[in-house]
Write a protein that holds these residues in place. Structure first.
Motif, PDB file in Angstrom:
ATOM      1  N   MET A  95       9.884  15.076  -1.806  1.00  0.00           N
ATOM      2  CA  MET A  95       9.702  14.202  -0.638  1.00  0.00           C
ATOM      3  C   MET A  95       8.247  13.675  -0.599  1.00  0.00           C
ATOM      4  SD  MET A  95      11.165  12.646   1.745  1.00  0.00           S
ATOM      5  CE  MET A  95      12.799  12.888   2.316  1.00  0.00           C
ATOM      6  N   PRO A  96       8.064  12.410  -0.244  1.00  0.00           N
ATOM      7  CA  PRO A  96       6.691  11.874  -0.205  1.00  0.00           C
ATOM      8  C   PRO A  96       5.838  12.598   0.835  1.00  0.00           C
ATOM      9  CG  PRO A  96       8.321  10.141   0.089  1.00  0.00           C
ATOM     10  CD  PRO A  96       9.063  11.436   0.134  1.00  0.00           C
ATOM     11  N   ARG A  97       4.553  12.471   0.660  1.00  0.00           N
ATOM     12  CA  ARG A  97       3.647  13.005   1.683  1.00  0.00           C
ATOM     13  C   ARG A  97       2.913  11.832   2.328  1.00  0.00           C
ATOM     14  NH1 ARG A  97      -2.024  13.901   0.375  1.00  0.00           N
ATOM     15  NH2 ARG A  97      -2.455  12.809  -1.562  1.00  0.00           N
ATOM     16  N   LEU A  98       2.580  12.019   3.593  1.00  0.00           N
ATOM     17  CA  LEU A  98       1.854  10.973   4.324  1.00  0.00           C
ATOM     18  C   LEU A  98       0.374  11.288   4.272  1.00  0.00           C
ATOM     19  CD1 LEU A  98       3.070   8.577   6.139  1.00  0.00           C
ATOM     20  CD2 LEU A  98       4.683  10.236   5.265  1.00  0.00           C
ATOM     21  N   ARG A  99      -0.415  10.261   4.028  1.00  0.00           N
ATOM     22  CA  ARG A  99      -1.869  10.458   4.032  1.00  0.00           C
ATOM     23  C   ARG A  99      -2.529   9.173   4.519  1.00  0.00           C
ATOM     24  NH1 ARG A  99      -3.796   7.309   0.224  1.00  0.00           N
ATOM     25  NH2 ARG A  99      -2.735   7.023  -1.779  1.00  0.00           N
ATOM     26  N   PRO A 100      -3.781   9.254   4.964  1.00  0.00           N
ATOM     27  CA  PRO A 100      -4.470   8.047   5.418  1.00  0.00           C
ATOM     28  C   PRO A 100      -4.657   7.044   4.279  1.00  0.00           C
ATOM     29  CG  PRO A 100      -5.630  10.017   6.167  1.00  0.00           C
ATOM     30  CD  PRO A 100      -4.591  10.466   5.175  1.00  0.00           C
ATOM     31  N   TYR A 101      -4.673   5.788   4.634  1.00  0.00           N
ATOM     32  CA  TYR A 101      -4.898   4.705   3.674  1.00  0.00           C
ATOM     33  C   TYR A 101      -6.297   4.815   3.083  1.00  0.00           C
ATOM     34  CZ  TYR A 101      -6.033  -0.059   2.183  1.00  0.00           C
ATOM     35  OH  TYR A 101      -6.442  -1.158   1.467  1.00  0.00           O
ATOM     36  N   VAL A 102      -6.408   4.525   1.769  1.00  0.00           N
ATOM     37  CA  VAL A 102      -7.733   4.379   1.135  1.00  0.00           C
ATOM     38  C   VAL A 102      -7.743   3.047   0.375  1.00  0.00           C
ATOM     39  CG1 VAL A 102      -8.220   6.863   0.907  1.00  0.00           C
ATOM     40  CG2 VAL A 102      -6.994   5.675  -0.936  1.00  0.00           C
ATOM     41  N   ASP A 103      -8.945   2.570   0.056  1.00  0.00           N
ATOM     42  CA  ASP A 103      -9.076   1.230  -0.543  1.00  0.00           C
ATOM     43  C   ASP A 103      -8.186   1.001  -1.761  1.00  0.00           C
ATOM     44  OD1 ASP A 103     -10.825   0.207   1.285  1.00  0.00           O
ATOM     45  OD2 ASP A 103     -12.618   0.892   0.202  1.00  0.00           O
ATOM     46  N   SER A 104      -8.036   2.025  -2.582  1.00  0.00           N
ATOM     47  CA  SER A 104      -7.271   1.838  -3.821  1.00  0.00           C
ATOM     48  C   SER A 104      -5.766   1.637  -3.552  1.00  0.00           C
ATOM     49  CB  SER A 104      -7.487   3.014  -4.773  1.00  0.00           C
ATOM     50  OG  SER A 104      -7.187   4.213  -4.101  1.00  0.00           O
ATOM     51  N   ASP A 105      -5.333   1.770  -2.289  1.00  0.00           N
ATOM     52  CA  ASP A 105      -3.913   1.558  -1.954  1.00  0.00           C
ATOM     53  C   ASP A 105      -3.594   0.080  -1.720  1.00  0.00           C
ATOM     54  OD1 ASP A 105      -3.462   4.319  -1.919  1.00  0.00           O
ATOM     55  OD2 ASP A 105      -4.053   4.480   0.194  1.00  0.00           O
ATOM     56  N   TRP A 106      -4.639  -0.762  -1.661  1.00  0.00           N
ATOM     57  CA  TRP A 106      -4.436  -2.131  -1.204  1.00  0.00           C
ATOM     58  C   TRP A 106      -3.341  -2.888  -1.960  1.00  0.00           C
ATOM     59  CZ3 TRP A 106      -4.310  -5.338   2.494  1.00  0.00           C
ATOM     60  CH2 TRP A 106      -4.228  -6.713   2.250  1.00  0.00           C
ATOM     61  N   GLU A 107      -3.417  -2.888  -3.282  1.00  0.00           N
ATOM     62  CA  GLU A 107      -2.450  -3.678  -4.074  1.00  0.00           C
ATOM     63  C   GLU A 107      -1.019  -3.214  -3.795  1.00  0.00           C
ATOM     64  OE1 GLU A 107      -2.945  -6.338  -5.758  1.00  0.00           O
ATOM     65  OE2 GLU A 107      -5.122  -6.281  -5.484  1.00  0.00           O
ATOM     66  N   ALA A 108      -0.837  -1.899  -3.713  1.00  0.00           N
ATOM     67  CA  ALA A 108       0.515  -1.364  -3.488  1.00  0.00           C
ATOM     68  C   ALA A 108       1.022  -1.748  -2.103  1.00  0.00           C
ATOM     69  CB  ALA A 108       0.512   0.156  -3.648  1.00  0.00           C
ATOM     70  N   VAL A 109       0.156  -1.661  -1.102  1.00  0.00           N
ATOM     71  CA  VAL A 109       0.571  -1.992   0.267  1.00  0.00           C
ATOM     72  C   VAL A 109       0.967  -3.474   0.353  1.00  0.00           C
ATOM     73  CG1 VAL A 109      -0.338  -2.275   2.625  1.00  0.00           C
ATOM     74  CG2 VAL A 109      -0.668  -0.118   1.406  1.00  0.00           C
ATOM     75  N   LEU A 110       0.154  -4.316  -0.259  1.00  0.00           N
ATOM     76  CA  LEU A 110       0.461  -5.750  -0.219  1.00  0.00           C
ATOM     77  C   LEU A 110       1.768  -6.036  -0.961  1.00  0.00           C
ATOM     78  CD1 LEU A 110      -0.477  -8.573   0.609  1.00  0.00           C
ATOM     79  CD2 LEU A 110      -1.717  -8.723  -1.551  1.00  0.00           C
ATOM     80  N   ASP A 111       1.935  -5.440  -2.117  1.00  0.00           N
ATOM     81  CA  ASP A 111       3.131  -5.652  -2.926  1.00  0.00           C
ATOM     82  C   ASP A 111       4.395  -5.198  -2.162  1.00  0.00           C
ATOM     83  OD1 ASP A 111       4.396  -6.333  -5.397  1.00  0.00           O
ATOM     84  OD2 ASP A 111       4.631  -4.194  -5.788  1.00  0.00           O
ATOM     85  N   ILE A 112       4.324  -4.030  -1.562  1.00  0.00           N
ATOM     86  CA  ILE A 112       5.473  -3.505  -0.810  1.00  0.00           C
ATOM     87  C   ILE A 112       5.806  -4.454   0.348  1.00  0.00           C
ATOM     88  CG2 ILE A 112       6.183  -1.644   0.768  1.00  0.00           C
ATOM     89  CD1 ILE A 112       4.557   0.277  -1.095  1.00  0.00           C
TER      90      ILE A 112
END
Ligand code: COA
Length: 194
Positions: free
Chosen positions: A1-18
């Protein structure tokens, strides 16, 4: 199961893509609902708008309320929430799960996580807005599963690109020459006046 964690800068591309992948069906259905041929007619630049809005959520003041769901080292979803300090009311904001991972409980996990985060901040009530169309059926399902109760509202949309009926007022009645002023006043018998 996924885990939830705070956003960090390196997540940007994935967040935008999703976001772009997950919101395309909703934007397309808005285009169909509004009688336009494509979402581009409603917001010609909706992808840029989504990106700009998401970017605003990564600013220092906001990013503390932006979480990502991570599974096997990949970001598979994200959720943002807001809290009104005056009313102690929280609201679930923009959220999405990578389409290939939808229906696996990730959305439920993300929303439950932000509700816990709100509770931890003393929030008393939570709200969530979504649309009533088919592309948001899963969002409505998850909110209701988590105990949210729907408050019916109607959001009207009208394209102003083509000329349509402009006059406001009572529509013409069938068989009436003008639709207004042609109705006969019912006579009130003299005896019952007073
Ligand atoms: C809304 C969203 C975040 C939910 O994430 P998810 O990981 O798919 O959610 P879950 O797997 O926890 O739950 C989805 C539920 O919706 C149900 N569902 C899926 N499609 C459905 C449909 N067409 N009609 C009714 N229910 C549906 C699933 O069966 C599941 O319910 P269940 O657990 O009772 O079986 C995700 O679907 C998404 O990104 N949607 C597009 C973007 C969006 O609408 N964002 C939210 C508004 S900003």
């Amino acid at each position: 199961m996924p885990r939830l964690r705070p956003y960090v800068d390196s997540d940007w591309e994935a967040v935008l893509d999703i976001s772009l992948l997950a919101f395309t069906p909703a934007c397309e259905s808005l285009g169909r609902l509004s009688g336009t041929e494509s979402p581009a007619r409603v917001d010609p630049d909706w992808r840029t708008s989504v990106g700009t809005y998401l970017r605003s959520l990564t600013r220092p003041r906001e990013r503390g309320r932006l979480f990502v769901a991570e599974a096997q080292g990949s970001v598979v979803g994200f959720v943002h929430y807001e809290v009104d300090p005056n009313t102690h009311c929280g609201s679930i904001g923009v959220s999405a799960v990578r389409p290939a991972r939808q229906g696996q409980g990730i959305g439920t996990l993300m929303y439950a996580h932000v509700l816990d985060a709100m509770r931890a901040q003393g929030v008393k009530y939570a709200t969530a807005d979504t649309e009533g169309n088919g592309s948001h059926a899963s969002a409505r399902r998850v909110y209701e599963k988590l105990g949210f109760v729907a408050v019916p509202m109607v959001h009207y949309f009208k394209s102003l690109a083509t000329s349509g009926p402009a006059a406001a007022g009572r529509p013409a009645r069938r068989g009436s020459p003008s639709g207004s002023g042609a109705r006969k006043r019912r006579r009130v018998p003299r005896a019952s006046r007073r």
